[in-house]
Design an enzyme around this catalytic site. Sequence first.
Site, PDB file in Angstrom:
ATOM      1  N   LYS A  48      33.098   8.227  25.852  1.00 14.58           N
ATOM      2  CA  LYS A  48      32.334   8.055  27.128  1.00 14.58           C
ATOM      3  C   LYS A  48      31.351   6.865  26.838  1.00 14.58           C
ATOM      4  CE  LYS A  48      32.945  12.764  28.674  1.00 14.58           C
ATOM      5  NZ  LYS A  48      32.474  14.154  28.676  1.00 14.58           N
ATOM      6  N   GLN A  92      27.662  17.983  28.457  1.00 13.53           N
ATOM      7  CA  GLN A  92      28.842  18.154  27.600  1.00 13.53           C
ATOM      8  C   GLN A  92      29.170  19.844  27.288  1.00 13.53           C
ATOM      9  OE1 GLN A  92      31.161  15.754  27.218  1.00 13.53           O
ATOM     10  NE2 GLN A  92      32.755  17.216  26.181  1.00 13.53           N
ATOM     11  N   ASP A 115      30.419  14.897  36.767  1.00 13.29           N
ATOM     12  CA  ASP A 115      31.575  15.748  36.301  1.00 13.29           C
ATOM     13  C   ASP A 115      32.193  16.489  37.459  1.00 13.29           C
ATOM     14  OD1 ASP A 115      32.423  15.600  33.678  1.00 13.29           O
ATOM     15  OD2 ASP A 115      30.826  16.813  32.725  1.00 13.29           O
TER      16      ASP A 115
END
Length: 295
Positions: A48, A92, A115
């Site tokens: 990322k 995460q 997300d």
Amino acid sequence: MTAVLLDGKALSEKIVQECKKETKDLNPTLAVIIVGDNPASAVYVRNKERLCEKAGIQSVKIPFSKEATQEEVIHKIEELNNDPAITGFIVQLPVPDHMYVPDIIRAIDPKKDVDGFHAYNLGKMFLSTEFEDLPPATPAGIIRILEEYNIDIEGKEAVVVGHSNIVGKPISTMLLNRNATVTTCHIYTQDLASHTARADILVVATGVPNLITGDMVKKGATVIDVGINRLENGKLVGDVHFESVSKKVGHITPVPGGVGPMTVASLIKNTVHAAQRQIMEHGTQSKEQALKKYE
Ligand code: GUN
């Protein structure tokens, strides 16, 4: 017959270049909260960071030890919600077992939820394609692959194997909203092969290495393999047995280089989109302002 490879890596680079054009005067900043030392998460987060840099997005990693409390993480989330320097952030997953993921996700401001995991964004995605705003990254990446390779969805039999909140359920909904006839299979499904063998589009997201074999798929189908599993011998494989399936189907994503990079590309797209909206609402800021607190 050998299947056409759906090259997620090349497509992700293209998306990153598209995003780069938009980030020039935007200064988007993505924060990534990572709790504990899961080795797979460390790899994802590094990818990322790498793609963010290519896209012109500042990224800030916020690590917590695996002993951190849920309250500490939620406190940080609230700080990021209120920090104008941060235009988007993610937590995460997985987080350690003593934390409860729904509570963590609920704490994220939906406007910064790049997300697309918050119930508000999932709800918009659920309603129709028209309301998709910050869609979940992996399903959005899968749809983009299908679009890029001109694979029709409307009227097709789509079978999704796996019913997680982050892949199986949302990709089932996104395919349904594009007028596929969708079957969602999962760990309690009886006779999995009877379903997968009917699929024109087969999406597999189970975490079970090589679960889908050549005898379970339809000739000419499109197969999207979301799994990334490291075998004991160190080899990286998907949830689809590539060798047998790729001989029979029309299109297939490789592992690695298929869905993985597309998840990151979708996250980047969402990050740009979230930043654009915040700038519209609150005005612009300099890169120096954005990063001051995180040096
Ligand atoms: N863990 C596995 N995939 C994802 C993802 O797309 N986002 C986050 N936050 N964690 C993940």
